[in-house]
Design a protein around this motif. Structure first.
Motif, mmCIF file in Angstrom:
data_model
loop_
_atom_site.group_PDB
_atom_site.id
_atom_site.type_symbol
_atom_site.label_atom_id
_atom_site.label_comp_id
_atom_site.label_asym_id
_atom_site.label_seq_id
_atom_site.Cartn_x
_atom_site.Cartn_y
_atom_site.Cartn_z
ATOM 1 N N LYS A 108 45.668 106.374 -27.346
ATOM 2 C CA LYS A 108 44.837 106.026 -26.013
ATOM 3 C C LYS A 108 43.750 107.199 -25.743
ATOM 4 O O LYS A 108 44.118 108.395 -26.184
ATOM 5 C CB LYS A 108 45.608 105.911 -24.689
ATOM 6 N N GLY A 109 42.443 107.034 -25.217
ATOM 7 C CA GLY A 109 41.798 107.830 -24.649
ATOM 8 C C GLY A 109 40.523 107.288 -24.197
ATOM 9 O O GLY A 109 40.682 106.219 -24.105
ATOM 10 N N TYR A 110 39.487 108.089 -24.123
ATOM 11 C CA TYR A 110 38.313 107.579 -23.409
ATOM 12 C C TYR A 110 37.406 106.503 -24.017
ATOM 13 O O TYR A 110 36.729 105.906 -23.645
ATOM 14 C CB TYR A 110 37.554 108.805 -22.923
ATOM 15 N N GLU B 118 44.648 112.149 -15.692
ATOM 16 C CA GLU B 118 44.495 111.500 -17.108
ATOM 17 C C GLU B 118 45.545 111.106 -17.650
ATOM 18 O O GLU B 118 45.554 110.655 -19.028
ATOM 19 C CB GLU B 118 43.929 112.786 -17.787
ATOM 20 N N ARG B 119 46.781 111.206 -16.888
ATOM 21 C CA ARG B 119 47.994 110.563 -17.551
ATOM 22 C C ARG B 119 47.788 109.153 -17.868
ATOM 23 O O ARG B 119 48.129 108.536 -19.112
ATOM 24 C CB ARG B 119 49.368 110.422 -16.711
ATOM 25 N N ALA B 120 47.251 108.433 -17.073
ATOM 26 C CA ALA B 120 46.527 106.772 -17.329
ATOM 27 C C ALA B 120 45.956 106.752 -18.418
ATOM 28 O O ALA B 120 45.986 105.739 -19.273
ATOM 29 C CB ALA B 120 46.151 106.127 -16.121
ATOM 30 N N VAL B 121 45.106 107.730 -18.910
ATOM 31 C CA VAL B 121 44.167 107.587 -19.947
ATOM 32 C C VAL B 121 44.766 108.144 -21.275
ATOM 33 O O VAL B 121 44.592 107.301 -22.250
ATOM 34 C CB VAL B 121 42.934 108.699 -19.789
ATOM 35 N N TYR B 122 45.504 109.079 -21.331
ATOM 36 C CA TYR B 122 46.208 109.499 -22.508
ATOM 37 C C TYR B 122 47.639 108.792 -22.702
ATOM 38 O O TYR B 122 48.283 109.088 -23.797
ATOM 39 C CB TYR B 122 46.242 111.042 -22.636
#
Length: 545
Positions: free
Chosen positions: A481-483, A454-458
């Motif tokens: 950043k987030g979903y 989830e590093r790319a997400v947050y």
């Protein structure tokens, strides 16, 4: 060679500046093949940046030239081994060429006949009521009798929302009164509502509709206009595709006549008898029977062997003539189009001939590499286990993961106020259940687990959490950043547990270990193979000074 490579370098720069320069100068001969400055330029310009040499000037050109020489050495070896007769090569090459010829024939004989006008698009838009989008709500029940019961209660004046709460099995929409949450265009209804619902006006209710294993009552609650311009690209594609199929079928119908297509009934009957004898298994044919034609036409035929090759694993084997002929006819388009392509000499068009030549070389090299490199690399189970044990805490380890409690709010001021309240003694979990805006986190009281993927997400927030000490209240931290859109703002958090770096279980890592070992050993084997070819064919390589 320096003069030729210097010219290659100069031409590369010139081409990049838009200048036209001669590129026919030969840099090297490899057997009967010549490498020109122009080919060298094209080769290096098509290379992705990750594969380009870091060497500057002439030295860089030497690397590119050696790569091209090695390519042609592999072609010399493939031809010396007779790989053009290899069954794998022949099958793949013929398949690729047939696909290319079909595409080129279609491009020349079908595409020019297709036009989509503004008038046609507007007519379709209006005729199919595409200028309207509807918003609906529904009541989902188990069977038709219950659906009829719900409909009767609606007709008696019971509120729709009340009946949703009482009867609907769709738990995701019960709290919303059955509202599906957005507007749907004609082509994107979430289920098959059809004309029954589409023709309803706002406020009107449908008859019971069977949707999967359920029945539904649907009510239109609102509508809005969708302008023609929003539909234009999709309409053009849809109408173009529809005309394409019509024109393609028309071409095939013409070819059936022009190529004198003939069905051999006796051989069809033989194949049908074999199918009936075989039961559910593939029919068994002799080599002579495989060569018998089912169809013949000018420039080709479809044999019983072609049928077997294409329909080896049918779930339901054909049992009558009509079924069998349906399957056989599926082979006709490819065969007729390829025959016509050859009749039109499309394979001799310069750009097509160049493509075929290039594809031949690519496949020969691929088959050679498989034979001389891939098939000669063997990896044992013990070697995989040993590699895993050597690197289970670095290459084959699972990264650290963390549990934490988080409260995410829109502004920094809100985050600071919540931070003050927690330090004053209020329960962080209870505050998270009331205030956090991160999607789905209120029910969990802000309890969060962050995974490495989830590093790319947050983004940067992930790194901050990974560095935070256990048990210390942190923040406010800006979260960008987030979903979901609601997953941004300012966060305060406290890390509650850390799952440290540990080996990935062997059975899960095994496939990756094998792949890494294979890549490493195939790379070494390939280098050895190329060195051997350079020595074997050194008398056939000339580099021009």
């Amino acid at each position: 060679m320096r003069r030729a490579l210097g010219l290659a370098l100069a031409l590369t720069i010139a081409v990049g500046c838009g200048k036209k320069q001669p590129a026919e100068l030969v840099v090297a001969d490899v057997g009967p093949r010549k490498i020109t400055v122009g080919e060298l330029i094209v080769f290096q310009r098509k290379l992705p940046k990750s594969l380009r040499t870091e060497k500057p000037g002439i030295e860089g050109q030497k690397d590119y030239l050696q790569t091209l020489i090695d390519k042609y050495l592999m072609l010399l070896e493939a031809e010396a081994q007779g790989l053009e007769k290899d069954s794998i090569f022949v099958e793949r090459f013929n398949r690729e060429v047939k696909r290319k010829l079909q595409r080129e024939l279609i491009k020349r004989k079908v595409w020019p006949r297709i036009t989509v006008t503004e008038e046609e698009m507007r007519h379709y838009y209006e005729e199919h009521d595409l200028g309207r989008a509807i918003r609906v709500r529904h009541i989902r029940v188990a069977d038709e009798d219950q659906a009829k019961k719900v409909l009767e209660e609606l007709k008696k004046g019971r509120p729709f929302e009340e009946l949703v709460r009482k009867y609907s099995l769709d738990t995701t929409t019960v709290d919303k009164g059955g509202d599906l949450g957005r507007y749907f265009r004609r082509d994107e209804a979430v289920y098959a509502i059809g004309d029954v619902v589409w023709n309803l006006e706002p406020g009107e209710v449908s008859e019971p509709i069977k949707v999967g294993k359920y029945y539904e009552i649907v009510q239109v609650i609102d509508q809005k206009t969708i302008p023609f311009e929003d539909w234009r690209p999709r309409l053009h594609r849809a109408l173009w595709r529809n005309k394409f199929y019509i024109e393609r079928e028309a071409l095939l119908e013409r070819l059936r006549k022009e190529l004198h297509l003939k069905l051999h009934e006796d051989h069809l009957e033989l194949l049908l008898a074999k199918e009936r004898e075989s039961g559910e298994l593939q029919p068994v044919l002799s080599e002579e029977e495989k060569e018998l034609p089912l169809y013949t036409f000018d420039g080709g035929k479809i044999t019983l062997g072609d049928y077997l090759k294409n329909f080896r694993r049918l779930r339901n084997r054909p049992r009558d003539r009509e079924q069998l002929l349906e399957y056989v006819n599926l082979l006709l388009p490819e065969h007729l189009l390829v025959a016509e392509a050859y009749r039109q000499k499309i394979d001799r068009i310069p750009e097509v001939a160049a493509w075929i030549k290039k594809k031949r070389e690519e496949l020969l090299i691929r088959v050679l590499r498989k034979r001389e490199v891939e098939e000669k690399v063997q990896i044992s189970e013990q070697e995989i286990r040993d590699e895993y044990e050597r690197h289970k805490m670095d290459i084959y380890s699972l990264p650290e993961e963390r549990d934490f409690i988080e409260i995410l709010v829109p502004t920094e001021e809100q985050a600071k106020e919540l931070l003050r309240r927690i330090r004053a003694g209020e329960d962080m979990e209870e505050l998270a259940a009331r205030y956090t805006t991160r999607k789905g986190m209120k029910k969990l009281k802000g309890k969060f687990h962050m995974h490495p993927f989830e590093r790319a997400v947050y983004g940067e927030y992930y790194d901050i959490v990974m560095r935070a000490p256990i048990g210390k209240l942190m923040g406010p931290v800006k979260v960008e950043k987030g979903y979901a859109p609601s997953d941004t703002g300012y966060a305060i958090f406290k890390v509650t547990d850390v799952l440290p770096r540990r080996p990935e279980p062997y059975e899960k890592a095994k496939r990756r270990v094998r792949a890494n070992l294979r890549y490493e050993r195939e790379s070494r084997r390939f280098e050895e193979f190329i060195r051997g070819l350079r020595e074997k064919y050194r008398d056939q390589v000339r580099i021009f000074e």
